[in-house]
Design a protein around this motif. Structure first.
Motif, PDB file in Angstrom:
ATOM      1  N   ILE A   5      35.317  47.921  47.520  1.00  0.00           N
ATOM      2  CA  ILE A   5      34.023  47.311  47.221  1.00  0.00           C
ATOM      3  C   ILE A   5      33.944  45.965  47.939  1.00  0.00           C
ATOM      4  CG2 ILE A   5      32.462  46.511  45.403  1.00  0.00           C
ATOM      5  CD1 ILE A   5      33.171  49.562  45.346  1.00  0.00           C
ATOM      6  N   VAL A   6      32.873  45.758  48.670  1.00  0.00           N
ATOM      7  CA  VAL A   6      32.631  44.468  49.319  1.00  0.00           C
ATOM      8  C   VAL A   6      31.859  43.622  48.306  1.00  0.00           C
ATOM      9  CG1 VAL A   6      31.573  43.273  51.272  1.00  0.00           C
ATOM     10  CG2 VAL A   6      32.607  45.533  51.594  1.00  0.00           C
ATOM     11  N   ALA A   7      32.434  42.516  47.919  1.00  0.00           N
ATOM     12  CA  ALA A   7      31.894  41.689  46.836  1.00  0.00           C
ATOM     13  C   ALA A   7      30.684  40.880  47.298  1.00  0.00           C
ATOM     14  CB  ALA A   7      32.978  40.782  46.272  1.00  0.00           C
ATOM     15  N   THR A   8      29.629  41.616  47.664  1.00  0.00           N
ATOM     16  CA  THR A   8      28.377  40.998  48.072  1.00  0.00           C
ATOM     17  C   THR A   8      27.252  41.993  47.817  1.00  0.00           C
ATOM     18  OG1 THR A   8      27.163  39.954  49.891  1.00  0.00           O
ATOM     19  CG2 THR A   8      28.554  41.811  50.468  1.00  0.00           C
ATOM     20  N   ALA A  58      35.666  44.249  37.343  1.00  0.00           N
ATOM     21  CA  ALA A  58      34.453  44.851  36.786  1.00  0.00           C
ATOM     22  C   ALA A  58      34.319  46.325  37.163  1.00  0.00           C
ATOM     23  CB  ALA A  58      33.214  44.079  37.244  1.00  0.00           C
ATOM     24  N   MET A  59      34.796  46.675  38.364  1.00  0.00           N
ATOM     25  CA  MET A  59      34.628  48.044  38.853  1.00  0.00           C
ATOM     26  C   MET A  59      35.898  48.889  38.736  1.00  0.00           C
ATOM     27  SD  MET A  59      31.654  47.809  41.551  1.00  0.00           S
ATOM     28  CE  MET A  59      31.741  49.533  41.607  1.00  0.00           C
ATOM     29  N   GLY A  60      37.030  48.229  38.509  1.00  0.00           N
ATOM     30  CA  GLY A  60      38.288  48.958  38.460  1.00  0.00           C
ATOM     31  C   GLY A  60      38.673  49.538  39.804  1.00  0.00           C
ATOM     32  N   GLN A  61      38.254  48.846  40.884  1.00  0.00           N
ATOM     33  CA  GLN A  61      38.546  49.304  42.249  1.00  0.00           C
ATOM     34  C   GLN A  61      38.980  48.109  43.106  1.00  0.00           C
ATOM     35  OE1 GLN A  61      34.482  51.409  42.556  1.00  0.00           O
ATOM     36  NE2 GLN A  61      35.788  52.562  43.952  1.00  0.00           N
ATOM     37  N   TRP A  62      39.566  48.403  44.264  1.00  0.00           N
ATOM     38  CA  TRP A  62      39.893  47.364  45.229  1.00  0.00           C
ATOM     39  C   TRP A  62      38.601  46.683  45.655  1.00  0.00           C
ATOM     40  CZ3 TRP A  62      44.689  45.907  47.289  1.00  0.00           C
ATOM     41  CH2 TRP A  62      45.773  46.660  46.863  1.00  0.00           C
ATOM     42  N   ILE A 115      38.981  34.889  53.290  1.00  0.00           N
ATOM     43  CA  ILE A 115      38.875  36.290  52.882  1.00  0.00           C
ATOM     44  C   ILE A 115      39.954  36.570  51.851  1.00  0.00           C
ATOM     45  CG2 ILE A 115      39.011  38.705  53.634  1.00  0.00           C
ATOM     46  CD1 ILE A 115      38.266  37.705  56.451  1.00  0.00           C
ATOM     47  N   ALA A 116      39.573  37.309  50.802  1.00  0.00           N
ATOM     48  CA  ALA A 116      40.534  37.718  49.777  1.00  0.00           C
ATOM     49  C   ALA A 116      40.335  39.189  49.458  1.00  0.00           C
ATOM     50  CB  ALA A 116      40.353  36.878  48.517  1.00  0.00           C
ATOM     51  N   LEU A 117      41.440  39.887  49.247  1.00  0.00           N
ATOM     52  CA  LEU A 117      41.436  41.291  48.847  1.00  0.00           C
ATOM     53  C   LEU A 117      42.099  41.376  47.485  1.00  0.00           C
ATOM     54  CD1 LEU A 117      40.980  44.341  49.676  1.00  0.00           C
ATOM     55  CD2 LEU A 117      43.376  44.294  50.449  1.00  0.00           C
ATOM     56  N   ALA A 118      41.385  41.974  46.513  1.00  0.00           N
ATOM     57  CA  ALA A 118      41.913  42.065  45.146  1.00  0.00           C
ATOM     58  C   ALA A 118      42.198  43.517  44.771  1.00  0.00           C
ATOM     59  CB  ALA A 118      40.919  41.463  44.160  1.00  0.00           C
ATOM     60  N   THR A 190      48.995  50.077  51.259  1.00  0.00           N
ATOM     61  CA  THR A 190      48.609  51.369  50.703  1.00  0.00           C
ATOM     62  C   THR A 190      47.739  51.116  49.488  1.00  0.00           C
ATOM     63  OG1 THR A 190      50.714  52.297  51.423  1.00  0.00           O
ATOM     64  CG2 THR A 190      49.470  53.557  49.790  1.00  0.00           C
ATOM     65  N   LEU A 191      46.496  51.571  49.564  1.00  0.00           N
ATOM     66  CA  LEU A 191      45.575  51.362  48.447  1.00  0.00           C
ATOM     67  C   LEU A 191      45.719  52.491  47.444  1.00  0.00           C
ATOM     68  CD1 LEU A 191      42.301  50.200  50.230  1.00  0.00           C
ATOM     69  CD2 LEU A 191      44.291  48.881  49.598  1.00  0.00           C
ATOM     70  N   GLN A 192      45.990  52.111  46.196  1.00  0.00           N
ATOM     71  CA  GLN A 192      46.132  53.125  45.127  1.00  0.00           C
ATOM     72  C   GLN A 192      45.350  52.701  43.916  1.00  0.00           C
ATOM     73  OE1 GLN A 192      50.139  54.362  44.381  1.00  0.00           O
ATOM     74  NE2 GLN A 192      50.777  53.754  46.411  1.00  0.00           N
TER      75      GLN A 192
END
Length: 192
Positions: A5-8, A58-62, A115-118, A190-192
């Motif tokens: 998800i792009v936080a915008t 909020a979305m339970g996703q990256w 830039i941040a990736l959560a 690796t996105l999980q």
């Protein structure tokens, strides 16, 4: 294919992120409009972390977020975090900036992009900050770009952002620098 998800809520920002992240095989999606994150950080990196973390939880996703702006040395770093709110339109913002620098001998400035990736739980997996040093031109130059591009001059190539080809701007800009710094780590993630 993992979804990030792009936080915008800005479709233009989504398209820009897609161009930088195309090689990763991720599907990027905009955050829903009902998720609104207040940018209360005191730095670009704090705001990027905040947006990525809150949207991920909020979305339970990256989620990935950026925050960026222009910092002018003679204005003690202004407009800084208020870059987008320095006027109502691009022309107003540029006009105000040029007026405030009218008698300034020092016109050096920098664009900054954090830039941040959560992860889905909101913890920050990766972060970086890219900087492009330059100066504020005395008048608009060039027709491409948006925002402050017509007055942000990069001495190394003797052009404003608005005079550069999209490929050159992508490589030299604060956002390009930030993504170049992140890509090796993003590729091994690796996105999980």
């Amino acid at each position: 294919m993992p979804t990030v998800i792009v936080a915008t809520g800005n479709p233009g920002k989504l398209k820009e992120m897609q161009s930088y992240l195309v090689d990763l095989g991720w599907e990027l999606a905009l955050k829903p409009p009902e998720i609104d994150v207040e940018e209360t950080g005191t730095t670009f990196l704090e705001n990027a972390r905040l947006k990525a973390s809150e949207v991920a939880k909020a979305m339970g996703q990256w989620a990935i977020a950026d925050d960026s702006g222009l910092m002018v040395d003679a204005l003690d770093g202004a407009p800084g975090l208020y870059t987008a709110r320095y006027g109502r339109t691009d022309d107003e913002r540029i006009g105000r900036l040029l007026k405030e620098l009218q008698n300034a001998a020092n016109r050096t400035a920098q664009f900054v992009c954090a830039i941040a990736l959560a992860r889905p739980d909101g913890t920050i997996a990766l972060q970086t900050e890219g900087v492009c040093r330059g100066a504020i031109a005395t008048e608009k130059r060039g027709t491409d770009g948006f925002g402050y591009d017509p007055v942000f001059y990069v001495p190394a190539v003797d052009k404003t952002f608005a005079e550069m080809s999209p490929a050159d701007k992508d490589q030299l800009s604060h956002r390009g620098v930030a993504f170049a710094q992140l890509m090796p780590e993003l590729r091994s993630l690796t996105l999980q």
